[in-house]
Design an enzyme around this catalytic site. Structure first.
Site, PDB file in Angstrom:
ATOM      1  N   GLY A  47       0.840  -1.190   0.000  1.00  0.00           N
ATOM      2  CA  GLY A  47       0.000   0.000   0.000  1.00  0.00           C
ATOM      3  C   GLY A  47       0.873   1.238   0.000  1.00  0.00           C
ATOM      4  O   GLY A  47       2.083   1.167   0.298  1.00  0.00           O
ATOM      5  N   GLN A  52       2.598   9.966   2.070  1.00  0.00           N
ATOM      6  CA  GLN A  52       3.974   9.442   2.170  1.00  0.00           C
ATOM      7  C   GLN A  52       4.887   9.977   1.062  1.00  0.00           C
ATOM      8  O   GLN A  52       6.104   9.903   1.179  1.00  0.00           O
ATOM      9  CB  GLN A  52       3.959   7.907   2.126  1.00  0.00           C
ATOM     10  N   CYS A  93       5.836  -0.467   7.700  1.00  0.00           N
ATOM     11  CA  CYS A  93       5.530   0.812   7.051  1.00  0.00           C
ATOM     12  C   CYS A  93       6.750   1.247   6.244  1.00  0.00           C
ATOM     13  O   CYS A  93       7.871   1.227   6.757  1.00  0.00           O
ATOM     14  CB  CYS A  93       5.190   1.860   8.104  1.00  0.00           C
ATOM     15  N   LEU A  94       6.502   1.652   5.007  1.00  0.00           N
ATOM     16  CA  LEU A  94       7.617   2.089   4.152  1.00  0.00           C
ATOM     17  C   LEU A  94       8.233   3.382   4.681  1.00  0.00           C
ATOM     18  O   LEU A  94       9.376   3.689   4.336  1.00  0.00           O
ATOM     19  CB  LEU A  94       7.117   2.276   2.715  1.00  0.00           C
ATOM     20  N   HIS A 135      -4.476   1.164   7.787  1.00  0.00           N
ATOM     21  CA  HIS A 135      -3.122   1.739   7.907  1.00  0.00           C
ATOM     22  C   HIS A 135      -2.970   2.928   6.941  1.00  0.00           C
ATOM     23  O   HIS A 135      -2.451   3.979   7.314  1.00  0.00           O
ATOM     24  CB  HIS A 135      -2.114   0.632   7.595  1.00  0.00           C
ATOM     25  N   GLU A 136      -3.450   2.752   5.705  1.00  0.00           N
ATOM     26  CA  GLU A 136      -3.283   3.824   4.697  1.00  0.00           C
ATOM     27  C   GLU A 136      -4.184   5.021   5.001  1.00  0.00           C
ATOM     28  O   GLU A 136      -3.767   6.176   4.820  1.00  0.00           O
ATOM     29  CB  GLU A 136      -3.571   3.280   3.284  1.00  0.00           C
ATOM     30  N   HIS A 139      -2.573   7.115   7.466  1.00  0.00           N
ATOM     31  CA  HIS A 139      -1.560   8.013   6.868  1.00  0.00           C
ATOM     32  C   HIS A 139      -2.210   9.312   6.381  1.00  0.00           C
ATOM     33  O   HIS A 139      -1.649  10.396   6.553  1.00  0.00           O
ATOM     34  CB  HIS A 139      -0.879   7.342   5.668  1.00  0.00           C
TER      35      HIS A 139
HETATM   36  O1  K1U Z   1       1.830   2.307   4.041  1.00  0.00           O
HETATM   37  C1  K1U Z   1       2.915   1.737   3.947  1.00  0.00           C
HETATM   38  O2  K1U Z   1       3.893   2.213   4.506  1.00  0.00           O
HETATM   39  C2  K1U Z   1       3.025   0.448   3.193  1.00  0.00           C
HETATM   40  C3  K1U Z   1       3.002  -0.763   4.117  1.00  0.00           C
HETATM   41  C4  K1U Z   1       1.564  -1.232   4.255  1.00  0.00           C
HETATM   42  C5  K1U Z   1       1.261  -2.231   5.330  1.00  0.00           C
HETATM   43  C6  K1U Z   1       1.999  -3.386   5.495  1.00  0.00           C
HETATM   44  C7  K1U Z   1       1.670  -4.309   6.475  1.00  0.00           C
HETATM   45  C8  K1U Z   1       0.589  -4.097   7.272  1.00  0.00           C
HETATM   46  C9  K1U Z   1      -0.140  -2.935   7.123  1.00  0.00           C
HETATM   47  C10 K1U Z   1       0.190  -2.024   6.133  1.00  0.00           C
HETATM   48  C11 K1U Z   1       3.872  -1.837   3.483  1.00  0.00           C
HETATM   49  O3  K1U Z   1       3.614  -2.279   2.415  1.00  0.00           O
HETATM   50  S1  K1U Z   1       5.246  -2.394   4.379  1.00  0.00           S
HETATM   51  C12 K1U Z   1       5.923  -3.684   3.319  1.00  0.00           C
HETATM   52  C13 K1U Z   1       5.163  -4.968   3.378  1.00  0.00           C
HETATM   53  O4  K1U Z   1       4.473  -5.230   4.352  1.00  0.00           O
HETATM   54  C14 K1U Z   1       5.223  -5.950   2.263  1.00  0.00           C
HETATM   55  C15 K1U Z   1       5.981  -5.723   1.155  1.00  0.00           C
HETATM   56  C16 K1U Z   1       6.016  -6.660   0.112  1.00  0.00           C
HETATM   57  C17 K1U Z   1       5.288  -7.807   0.190  1.00  0.00           C
HETATM   58  C18 K1U Z   1       4.530  -8.060   1.299  1.00  0.00           C
HETATM   59  C19 K1U Z   1       4.491  -7.128   2.334  1.00  0.00           C
HETATM   60 ZN    ZN Z   2       2.764   3.117   6.313  1.00  0.00          ZN
END
Ligand code: K1U
Ligand code: ZN
Length: 162
Positions: A47, A52, A93-94, A135-136, A139
């Site tokens: 997401g 962000q 979270c990225l 989560h999004e 943000h």
């Molecule tokens: O919003 C963001 O920072 C993105 C975040 C979203 C998220 C992940 C996990 C739980 C809730 C929300 C991410 O994508 S972190 C990376 C991640 O979880 C992932 C990346 C590649 C494949 C699978 C998972």
């Molecule tokens: Zn995040």
């Protein structure tokens, strides 16, 4: 298309609330959707919220599919129903790289949003999709998942977070 810079925790842009998108079909919004999708896939993430990438409009892209081929675009998203039942899910979270922790949220939500044509649609989400949508949307309201950690967890991650 372009890869956008993702703001890291500590940057004030992550705390700025997003405003509703006035014209979902505008060329700039279409370009932003493409750039955000490319940025999310490249990160990689499941997401990304416009906040962000320092754009303060209510726009989210999500793809929780294993094949990474089911892009969802949510413009002006709202949670119109949330279950009383709650679940704890390990979140990342990225904008907070390297930190993963359990966050408790409603298990199921019903979401209303506009698509890229500006048409309203609704969907029910559970599991990872429900977690990711919440989560999004956080943000877009300037909230990070670490804000939902207890004091002791924050203390544990202190050296990583600040
Ligand atoms: O919003 C963001 O920072 C993105 C975040 C979203 C998220 C992940 C996990 C739980 C809730 C929300 C991410 O994508 S972190 C990376 C991640 O979880 C992932 C990346 C590649 C494949 C699978 C998972
Ligand atoms: Zn995040």
């Amino acid at each position: 298309m372009a890869i956008l810079k993702i703001a890291r925790m500590g940057h004030p842009v992550l705390r700025s609330p997003a405003q509703p998108v006035k014209d979902p079909t505008a060329t700039e919004i279409r370009r932003l959707v493409q750039d955000m999708a490319e940025t999310m896939y490249e990160a990689p993430g499941i997401g990304l919220a416009a906040t962000q990438v320092d754009v303060h409009e209510q726009l989210i892209v999500i793809d929780t599919s294993e094949a990474r081929d089911q892009l969802r675009v949510l413009i002006n998203p709202e949670i119109i129903w949330a279950s009383e039942e709650r679940q704890v899910y390990e979140e990342g979270c990225l904008s907070v790289p390297g930190i993963y922790d359990g966050v408790e949220r409603p298990s199921r939500v019903r979401v209303r949003a506009l698509d890229v044509e500006g048409n309203p649609y609704e969907f029910d989400a559970d599991g990872l999709l429900a977690v990711c949508v919440q989560h999004e949307i956080d943000h877009l309201n300037g909230i990070l998942f670490v804000d939902k950690m207890g004091r002791i967890r924050k203390e544990f991650f202190k050296n990583c977070l600040y």
